[in-house]
Motif scaffolding. Structure first.
Motif, short mmCIF file in Angstrom:
data_model
loop_
_atom_site.label_atom_id
_atom_site.label_comp_id
_atom_site.label_asym_id
_atom_site.label_seq_id
_atom_site.Cartn_x
_atom_site.Cartn_y
_atom_site.Cartn_z
N GLU A 128 -23.17 17.59 -15.18
CA GLU A 128 -24.30 18.53 -15.12
C GLU A 128 -25.41 17.97 -14.24
O GLU A 128 -26.03 18.70 -13.45
CB GLU A 128 -24.81 18.81 -16.53
CG GLU A 128 -25.62 20.09 -16.66
CD GLU A 128 -24.80 21.33 -16.35
OE1 GLU A 128 -25.34 22.21 -15.66
OE2 GLU A 128 -23.62 21.41 -16.76
N GLU A 129 -25.68 16.67 -14.36
CA GLU A 129 -26.75 16.06 -13.58
C GLU A 129 -26.39 15.99 -12.11
O GLU A 129 -27.26 16.11 -11.24
CB GLU A 129 -27.08 14.67 -14.13
CG GLU A 129 -28.47 14.19 -13.80
CD GLU A 129 -29.55 15.13 -14.32
OE1 GLU A 129 -30.41 15.54 -13.50
OE2 GLU A 129 -29.55 15.46 -15.52
N ASN B 214 -27.22 19.34 -10.85
CA ASN B 214 -28.67 19.45 -10.68
C ASN B 214 -29.12 18.73 -9.42
O ASN B 214 -30.02 19.20 -8.70
CB ASN B 214 -29.40 18.87 -11.89
CG ASN B 214 -29.19 19.70 -13.14
OD1 ASN B 214 -28.85 20.88 -13.08
ND2 ASN B 214 -29.37 19.08 -14.30
N LYS C 136 -28.41 20.75 -6.41
CA LYS C 136 -29.35 21.88 -6.31
C LYS C 136 -30.71 21.41 -5.81
O LYS C 136 -31.33 22.05 -4.95
CB LYS C 136 -29.48 22.57 -7.67
CG LYS C 136 -30.37 23.80 -7.64
CD LYS C 136 -30.37 24.52 -8.98
CE LYS C 136 -31.20 25.80 -8.93
NZ LYS C 136 -31.19 26.50 -10.23
N THR C 137 -31.18 20.28 -6.34
CA THR C 137 -32.51 19.77 -5.99
C THR C 137 -32.55 19.17 -4.59
O THR C 137 -33.47 19.44 -3.81
CB THR C 137 -32.95 18.70 -7.01
OG1 THR C 137 -32.95 19.27 -8.31
CG2 THR C 137 -34.33 18.16 -6.67
N SER D 80 -25.78 25.34 -4.84
CA SER D 80 -25.43 25.67 -6.21
C SER D 80 -24.01 25.19 -6.51
O SER D 80 -23.03 25.67 -5.92
CB SER D 80 -25.51 27.18 -6.43
OG SER D 80 -25.14 27.52 -7.75
N LYS E 3 -31.84 11.17 -11.60
CA LYS E 3 -33.14 11.76 -11.93
C LYS E 3 -34.29 11.13 -11.16
O LYS E 3 -35.45 11.49 -11.37
CB LYS E 3 -33.40 11.62 -13.43
CG LYS E 3 -32.40 12.35 -14.32
CD LYS E 3 -32.69 12.08 -15.80
CE LYS E 3 -31.67 12.78 -16.70
NZ LYS E 3 -31.91 12.46 -18.13
#
Length: 380
Positions: free
Chosen positions: A76-77, A80, A83-84, A89, A283
């Protein structure tokens, strides 16, 4: 002695595996060798990633076998992150497959899609593992030219003239290693169309997109990419986690399912603590990338001075953690690098390691401190 498999008759030991033994021997003899040859990041991983790895060792089940597909939160990360950072997507549940390093992914992909006698388009110059893995699987590498006068991009007119009947995979790699060249939007559109036209799987190897590169790009942002493309990516360069062996493969569920059939028979999942650390690395804020690139920018400017001292020329408009430099006319890459090693105790990589089109070039790594590079400059 038991005879080795026929496939080994067509594959040499990896260049750096052999050369680093020679460098280690010279060091053992008291030679003050400066290693500017290999791209192994010397900077620290994100602090929080390291701390989470350590803290996770006490988690229940940390020592057990892990899922072949990785922790759901890691997938999932990664989604993300795409996407970031890439504005793409990607479903973390169905379009992401964590790997024990992207180099291993080259083998997994090849085993999933190649039969004996199939052909593979391999860049020249390019990462040697593409051709080596192809040969190990008794498929045939077809080298396609990348040249300076075309900004190290393929000539699609020349590619269309080839016999493409048995070509199953085309390896591309931008930002390009070893030259640092970046690809254009036009190139990505062309290569996807080329893959669709000839039913060729296009695999973009993309580990350098955040190193001295203002506009990171994923091939997955382009129309129809998921139909014929896979993309390899890595934590090694972006997060200085080369020894952690964390990579990722993104693409369609159908393509990843084929790769998973191979992977699930070759490893037993990634260590839990490394996955937890990888989640934290993904992150990182913008400041991580700013800080990383500020260090590499200073080092690259020093490497340019070193290249000047060796009478080499280079393109400053490049990305990645290497400087690709052109030798003065009539000099041979391997003779030159051997001479630099002998006279100055500096190890740099001859361009011929990456293919015949690397003749006349050398590659400098940015994975050494400013002090070490300044010492190299002083020596020459």
């Amino acid at each position: 002695m038991i005879e080795v498999a026929n496939r080994l008759k067509h594959v040499e030991e990896y260049y750096f595996s052999k050369k680093l033994r020679e460098v280690a021997f010279l060091k053992s003899q008291g030679k003050p060798i400066i290693n500017l040859g290999i791209g192994s990041p010397d900077l620290e991983p994100p602090f929080k990633a390291t701390m989470l790895l350590k803290d996770s060792l006490d988690d229940e089940g940390a020592n057990k076998y892990q899922s072949y597909q990785g922790l759901p939160e890691l997938r999932e990360e990664i989604g993300n992150f795409y996407k970031t950072r890439y504005k793409v997507s990607i479903s973390g549940q169905t379009e992401v497959l964590p790997l024990l390093g992207s180099k291993e992914g080259i083998m997994h992909i090849s085993m999933a899609f190649l039969n004996k006698g199939d052909k593979v388009l391999v860049p020249n110059p390019g990462y040697p593992t593409y051709a080596a893995v192809t040969k190990l699987l008794e498929a045939k590498p077809i080298l396609y030219d990348l040249k300076e006068d075309n900004n190290w991009l393929p000539d699609f007119t020349a590619l269309e003239r080839l016999d493409l009947g048995k070509v199953k995979i085309m390896w591309i790699n931008y930002p390009h290693m070893p030259t640092g060249a970046n690809a254009t939007n036009k190139f990505y559109d062309e290569v996807i169309a080329f893959g669709r036209r000839h039913n060729i799987l296009i695999v973009n190897d993309n580990p350098y997109s955040f190193v001295l590169n203002e506009k990171p790009i994923s091939i997955m942002r382009y129309n129809n990419a998921k139909e014929v493309c896979l993309e390899l990516n890595s934590f090694s360069k972006t997060f200085n986690m080369a020894g952690w062996r964390v990579g990722m493969l993104v693409g369609s569920y159908e393509h990843l399912s084929a790769v998973l059939k191979v992977k699930s028979n070759m490893d037993s999942g990634m260590f839990y603590g490394i996955q937890k650390g990888a989640i934290e690395a993904l992150k990182c804020s913008d400041m991580w990338f700013v800080s990383l690139n500020s260090v590499y920018q200073l080092r690259r400017e020093l490497i340019w001075k070193l290249a000047d001292g060796l009478n080499c020329t280079y393109d400053k408009d490049t990305a990645g953690m290497f400087v690709w430099a052109k030798l003065p006319p009539h000099l041979k890459s391997e003779e030159f690098t051997d001479l630099v090693l002998k006279e100055h105790s500096i190890f740099i990589t001859p361009g011929t390691v990456f293919g015949t089109n690397g003749e006349g070039y050398v590659r400098f790594s940015l994975c050494a401190s400013e002090e070490i590079i300044k010492e190299a400059i002083a020596r020459v």
